[in-house]
Each structure stands twice: as structure tokens, then as C-alpha cells.
Design a protein around this motif. Structure first.
Motif, short mmCIF file in Angstrom:
data_model
loop_
_atom_site.label_atom_id
_atom_site.label_comp_id
_atom_site.label_asym_id
_atom_site.label_seq_id
_atom_site.Cartn_x
_atom_site.Cartn_y
_atom_site.Cartn_z
N ALA A 1 0.82 -1.21 0.00
CA ALA A 1 0.00 0.00 0.00
C ALA A 1 0.85 1.26 0.00
O ALA A 1 0.39 2.32 -0.42
CB ALA A 1 -0.94 0.00 1.21
N LYS A 2 2.09 1.17 0.48
CA LYS A 2 2.93 2.34 0.57
C LYS A 2 3.82 2.48 -0.65
O LYS A 2 4.26 1.49 -1.23
CB LYS A 2 3.82 2.26 1.82
CG LYS A 2 3.10 2.35 3.14
CD LYS A 2 4.10 2.31 4.29
CE LYS A 2 3.41 2.35 5.63
NZ LYS A 2 4.38 2.27 6.74
N THR A 3 4.09 3.73 -1.00
CA THR A 3 5.10 4.03 -2.02
C THR A 3 6.47 4.02 -1.34
O THR A 3 6.66 4.66 -0.31
CB THR A 3 4.84 5.41 -2.64
OG1 THR A 3 3.59 5.37 -3.36
CG2 THR A 3 5.96 5.78 -3.60
N LEU A 4 7.41 3.27 -1.91
CA LEU A 4 8.77 3.20 -1.37
C LEU A 4 9.66 4.16 -2.15
O LEU A 4 9.63 4.17 -3.38
CB LEU A 4 9.33 1.79 -1.46
CG LEU A 4 8.56 0.68 -0.74
CD1 LEU A 4 9.28 -0.65 -0.92
CD2 LEU A 4 8.42 1.01 0.72
N ILE A 5 10.42 4.96 -1.42
CA ILE A 5 11.35 5.89 -2.06
C ILE A 5 12.76 5.55 -1.58
O ILE A 5 13.01 5.49 -0.37
CB ILE A 5 11.01 7.36 -1.71
CG1 ILE A 5 9.59 7.70 -2.17
CG2 ILE A 5 12.01 8.30 -2.34
CD1 ILE A 5 9.15 9.10 -1.82
N PHE A 6 13.65 5.32 -2.52
CA PHE A 6 15.05 5.03 -2.20
C PHE A 6 15.91 6.17 -2.74
O PHE A 6 15.95 6.42 -3.95
CB PHE A 6 15.49 3.70 -2.83
CG PHE A 6 14.82 2.51 -2.20
CD1 PHE A 6 15.38 1.87 -1.11
CD2 PHE A 6 13.61 2.02 -2.70
CE1 PHE A 6 14.77 0.77 -0.53
CE2 PHE A 6 13.00 0.92 -2.14
CZ PHE A 6 13.57 0.30 -1.05
N ASP A 7 16.57 6.86 -1.81
CA ASP A 7 17.37 8.03 -2.16
C ASP A 7 18.84 7.62 -2.24
O ASP A 7 19.52 7.48 -1.22
CB ASP A 7 17.18 9.12 -1.10
CG ASP A 7 17.97 10.38 -1.43
OD1 ASP A 7 18.39 10.54 -2.59
OD2 ASP A 7 18.16 11.20 -0.52
N GLU A 8 19.32 7.41 -3.50
CA GLU A 8 20.72 7.06 -3.76
C GLU A 8 21.17 5.90 -2.87
O GLU A 8 22.27 5.90 -2.30
CB GLU A 8 21.62 8.28 -3.56
CG GLU A 8 21.30 9.41 -4.51
CD GLU A 8 22.28 10.56 -4.44
OE1 GLU A 8 23.32 10.42 -3.77
OE2 GLU A 8 22.01 11.61 -5.06
N ILE A 9 20.28 4.90 -2.76
CA ILE A 9 20.62 3.74 -1.94
C ILE A 9 21.69 2.88 -2.59
O ILE A 9 22.29 2.00 -1.97
CB ILE A 9 19.35 2.91 -1.66
CG1 ILE A 9 19.56 1.99 -0.46
CG2 ILE A 9 18.93 2.14 -2.89
CD1 ILE A 9 18.32 1.34 0.03
N ASP A 10 21.98 3.17 -3.87
CA ASP A 10 22.99 2.41 -4.61
C ASP A 10 24.35 3.11 -4.58
O ASP A 10 25.28 2.71 -5.28
CB ASP A 10 22.55 2.23 -6.06
CG ASP A 10 22.13 3.55 -6.71
OD1 ASP A 10 22.27 4.61 -6.06
OD2 ASP A 10 21.66 3.51 -7.85
N ARG A 11 24.49 4.16 -3.79
CA ARG A 11 25.76 4.87 -3.74
C ARG A 11 26.88 3.95 -3.24
O ARG A 11 26.71 3.20 -2.29
CB ARG A 11 25.65 6.08 -2.81
CG ARG A 11 26.95 6.88 -2.70
CD ARG A 11 26.79 8.06 -1.75
NE ARG A 11 25.84 9.04 -2.27
CZ ARG A 11 25.48 10.13 -1.61
NH1 ARG A 11 25.97 10.35 -0.39
NH2 ARG A 11 24.62 10.98 -2.12
#
Length: 549
Positions: free
Chosen positions: A448-458
Motif C-alpha cells: 500500500a505504501k510508495t517506497l522511495i530510495f534516495d541514492e541507496i545504490d551509492r
């Protein structure tokens, strides 16, 4: 799901409209192009506490509007209902920040507080990054995450209900103890007062009756002598004089013909009235007869009742009821020990029930912790962290409605290295991969939630970055994931791609977000591969990544 974002006059954005879709949405662009501004804007409309200087220079106010789809049963509906806000299948959040710093928010065109926005935010979005103190890196949330992974809702419900019952039993015991202590503190007074009242045994209305009788006896003492003298004159002087006068008149009545008949008749009547007067006075005198000791006894009881009334600050007629009240308090004291024993037994039973429920919950957590550790370790291997160790520690914590356990996610990045909290042990790149592995394992059925990944691949690249991208794509299956990334491998996995770019227009720096078609995606990923100069080899690599998707 986040459907649209409209930003006006924030930082270096004059006006920006974005439409998002389900699946993996990637945002790319050069450093400083404004990708973080998008997250700041989204956080602003959701009520997150962030930077204060958001309004674009020269603008009177900045504004962000976010539109979300709300399926039936979404947790946000309950928050809207509790806040008295309109609901529906669409949720529109709008927040304005003036140049002076004043913030105003609306939900579905109705004014609301920042607290409501933040409560809604918790049901709509999850933000994950290397400085994610709201989500997976926050140890305070680890226990709830483990419980969700374990499916421990029945055990949690049982533990919470037994905790509530135990708390109620403790409250009952405490209340009885306090009441008993208060009564015991005045037990001596109560017993003395009840004995004193019982000995006197005053009755309702007795004070008035005694006072009336006392006044009557005091008055009788004053008037008895006068009435007795009057009685003597009536029975001796008046009766004798009238009798002699009647005899003298009757002796000469025959010689006076009928002239004395009327006086003799009147005199006869007077003798009758005199007799009645004598009788009445005698009766009254008899009523005035009393024993002087009776007056003394009457006054003694009257004064005793009034003295006791003053002592207890009561009216004399209230003493009987007050005595009953004191007797009830003593009865409560006498019965209190038995009641306390019963409540203490109930408390012990409630404590045992809670301990049993908490132990069952702990067993479920320990078993699931081992399963979670295995699942995370399986995810770490493709992320090139096969030598790292992830462990969920379940330890003794403070008792509460959710049990007696403390839960913490710990890691050791190398064999033999000490384990510790995620955010203390792992480096930037390692932390990103740990977070991703955890999120993959903890996602479950919560889409139900939108997941936001902020430069998690840095800090990762090559095959590792590819593994990161594939797991992000897997997370987005059936849900919505937004990724801000500098990795071409991750960007290639996106179902929808936007490029954030900065430009100078009329001497003003502005940020734009451009949706990319297939051909544009090749160029953007090639730029991410090779830098500003896009070479044929970079394009070929970009096409290869897109085909490998």
C-alpha cells in the motif's frame, strides 16, 4: 500510490508537474540538478520537518500539491475519518509556505494540521537512504518489523489484552490499598466516635423535643406559685364568700317575693363556673408537677447531644445518620483485608497470564528472528556481501503492552569482526545494500505504501549495482517504488524514467524534470556510464543494459 506531484516556486523550481505510475520509477541527473529538491518538496507536503528556506527567491510563497490513490481499506481512511476530513478514492494534499515562513496545509481542500499530514505520511510513503533515521535504521521500529515478518498479530493481540487486564488489576489493588491506608489512619478516631455516638444514641428530632420539654419545666417553676395562690383563693375565699351570700339570699327570698330570683339564678350559675375554674386550675397545677431531677436529666442529655454535634461539626439531627456513615467506614475497613486479598489474587493471575502471553510472543519472535536472518543472508550474497553476518537480537527489555523483548538488527561486515547496529558498523555502500536486503525480506504483502530510495545504490557498481537494480524492480512488482540514482544499472531496470536537469534562464537557475522516451533513455544511461561526452561505446553499453532488463 503517488499519482502526481505539482511544485511551484520552491528553491530552484518555478513550476513542475510530475505524473507517476506503478512499478519502478527512476529519477536520474547530474549532481546538483535538483533531485534532492523533489524529495524536499514531497517531504514538505507530507509535513516532514526539513529546511526552512524553501520558497524560491523573489516569490511570495511556495506551494506543493500531491495526489495519491487510496484503495479501499487503506490505513489513511481511518486517519481521515478520525480527523473529520473528507475521504474517497483520491487523496489530495496541498501545503503552502509563505516567504515569511508561515505554513498552511489542506487535505482534500479542507484545512488541517501538520500532525495530520505526518500521520497520513506514515501510511503513504517510506523513505530509505543512507541517512534513513525514520525507517530501517531506527532501532525503535525493529521489533514492529520483526513482528510483521513473523505474522505475530495473534500473539501481539493476546499480549496486549493481558497487559491491559494486568494494568487494570494493579489499579484495583492500588485503589483498595490507598483506601485502606486512609481508613486505617483514622481507625482510632472512627472506633471512638462510633462508641461515643452509640452510647448517646441520639434520635432524629430529639434535640427539639428535649429543648421544648426543658423550656416547659423552666416555665413551670416560675409560674407555679402564682397559680397555686390563685387556686387557694378560688377554693377557699371565693367559694366560701359566694356560698354564704347564697345562703343569706335564699333565707330572705320568700319575703322579697320574686325580686331575688334573678340574682339567685346568676349566683347559682356563678357557682358552677367557679367549680369549672377550680377544676381547670387544678388540672394545670397537676401538669406543672415535676421532679427537679427530671429537669436536670433533660438538660444533661440536651447539652450532651449539642456538645457532640459541635464536636463533629454536625447539626444535632444529623448525628444519627453520621453514626451510620462512620459504621459503614468501619465495616469497609473490616472487610477491606478480604477484598484486598481477592484483588491481589486476581492480580497474580493477571500477571501469570501476561507472562505466558509474553513468553509465547518471545518464542514466536526468536523463531522468526532466525528465519529473518537466513532470508537477509540469502539476499546479501547476490549483493556481493556473502561474508557479512546479519543477526536479529531478541533480548530482555522493559515490560509493556507489546511484550518484554527488545529487538535490534545488528551486522558484522567481515568474519570475526564484532557485530553492532546497522548505522554504526556498515559503510555507506554496505549500509545501502543491507537496507535493500532488509526491505526485500520485510516487504511481505504490504504494497500500500510508495517506497522511495534516495541514492541507496551509492558506493556500488558493476554486478552489485545490477543486483541492487533487480531487487528494486522486484520490490516494485505490484506496487510503486521511486528511486533517485546515479547507477546506470539501476536506472536500466526502471519501468518509468525521468531526468532531472538544471538550466539558467534569464539569469535565473531553474530545475526541470523531463520524462524520457526509449531513445532518450539510451542517451541518459550512456551519460551515466561515460560522463558528459557520450561515446558510441557508452551507447552500446546503455542499450545492453536496457536489453538485459
Amino acid at each position: 500510490m503517488l499519482r502526481a506531484l505539482d511544485i511551484r516556486d520552491l528553491l530552484i523550481i518555478d513550476h513542475l508537474e510530475l505524473s507517476f505510475q506503478s512499478g519502478l520509477n527512476v529519477l536520474t541527473g547530474e549532481t546538483g540538478a535538483g533531485k534532492s529538491i523533489l524529495l524536499d518538496s514531497l517531504g514538505f507536503v507530507l509535513g516532514w520537518r526539513g529546511r526552512a528556506d524553501l520558497v524560491r527567491q523573489g516569490a511570495a510563497q511556495g506551494e506543493v500539491v500531491a495526489e495519491f490513490d487510496l484503495p479501499e481499506g487503506h490505513a489513511a481512511h481511518a486517519i481521515l475519518a478520525e480527523a473529520g476530513l473528507p475521504g474517497g478514492d483520491t487523496l489530495i494534499l496541498r501545503r503552502v509556505n509563505t516567504a515569511e515562513g508561515r505554513k498552511t496545509a489542506w487535505v482534500n481542500d479542507r484545512r488541517c494540521s501538520g500532525d495530520v499530514l505526518r500521520a497520513l505520511s506514515d501510511t503513504l510513503l517510506e523513505l530509505h537512504g543512507q541517512h534513513d533515521d525514520r525507517g530501517l535504521l531506527n532501532p525503535r521500529g525493529h521489533r514492529a518489523m520483526l513482528d510483521a515478518f513473523a505474522g505475530a498479530e495473534p500473539e501481539l493481540a493476546k499480549t496486549r489484552s493481558t497487559w491491559a487486564a494486568m494494568a487494570s488489576a494493579r489499579k484495583d489493588v492500588s485503589a483498595i490499598r490507598e483506601a485502606l491506608e486512609a481508613v486505617r489512619a483514622e481507625e482510632g478516631f472512627l472506633r471512638h466516635a462510633v462508641r461515643e455516638l452509640d452510647d448517646l444514641n441520639p434520635e432524629h428530632g430529639e434535640d427539639e423535643a428535649l429543648d421544648s420539654r426543658r423550656r416547659h419545666m423552666q416555665a413551670a417553676e416560675r409560674i407555679r406559685g402564682d397559680i397555686a395562690r390563685a387556686h387557694g383563693l378560688l377554693t377557699e375565699g371565693a367559694e366560701q364568700a359566694m356560698g354564704e351570700a347564697q345562703r343569706w339570699l335564699e333565707a330572705v327570698a320568700g319575703d322579697a317575693a320574686e325580686g331575688l330570683d334573678a340574682p339567685l339564678a346568676a349566683l347559682s350559675r356563678a357557682m358552677i363556673e367557679l367549680g369549672e375554674a377550680q377544676e381547670g386550675v387544678e388540672t394545670f397545677l397537676s401538669a406543672l408537677d415535676y421532679n427537679p431531677l427530671d429537669l436536670e436529666a433533660c438538660e444533661e442529655r440536651l447539652f450532651a447531644i449539642r456538645a457532640l454535634a459541635r464536636k463533629h461539626d454536625r447539626q444535632p439531627d444529623e448525628l444519627a445518620g453520621y453514626a451510620e456513615f462512620l459504621r459503614e467506614k468501619l465495616a469497609a475497613l473490616d472487610a477491606g483485608d478480604q477484598s484486598l486479598a481477592e484483588k491481589e489474587l486476581a492480580l497474580k493471575e493477571a500477571e501469570a497470564a501476561y507472562a505466558k502471553a509474553a513468553e509465547a510472543l518471545r518464542a514466536k519472535r526468536c523463531k522468526s528472528a532466525a528465519a529473518l536472518d537466513q532470508a537477509v543472508m540469502a539476499e546479501l550474497a547476490p549483493l556481493k556481501m556473502e561474508r557479512a553476518v546479519f543477526e536479529t537480537l531478541v533480548s530482555e527489555g522493559d515490560a509493556g503492552p507489546d511484550g518484554t523483548d527488545a529487538v535490534a538488527f545488528t551486522v558484522a561486515t567481515n568474519p570475526g569482526a564484532p557485530a553492532g547496529p546497522l548505522n554504526k558498523i556498515a559503510s555507506g555502500g554496505e549500509l545501502s545494500r543491507f537496507l535493500l536486503a532488509l526491505k526485500v525480506c520485510l516487504r511481505g504483502d504490504d504494497t500500500a505504501k510508495t517506497l522511495i530510495f534516495d541514492e541507496i545504490d551509492r558506493g556500488v557498481g558493476g554486478a552489485t549495482a545490477d543486483a541492487v537494480g533487480r531487487r528494486l524492480k522486484s520490490l516494485a512488482d505490484g506496487s510503486q517504488v521511486l528511486v533517485v540514482t546515479h547507477s546506470p544499472q539501476v536506472a536500466a531496470q526502471g519501468a518509468h524514467h525521468w531526468r532531472v536537469q538544471k538550466s539558467v534562464e534569464a539569469g535565473v537557475t531553474l530545475s526541470r524534470v523531463v520524462p524520457l522516451a526509449e531513445g532518450d533513455r539510451v542517451d541518459e544511461i550512456a551519460r551515466m556510464v561515460s560522463g558528459d561526452r557520450i561515446t558510441p561505446e557508452a551507447r552500446a553499453a546503455a542499450k545492453s543494459l536496457l536489453l538485459a532488463e
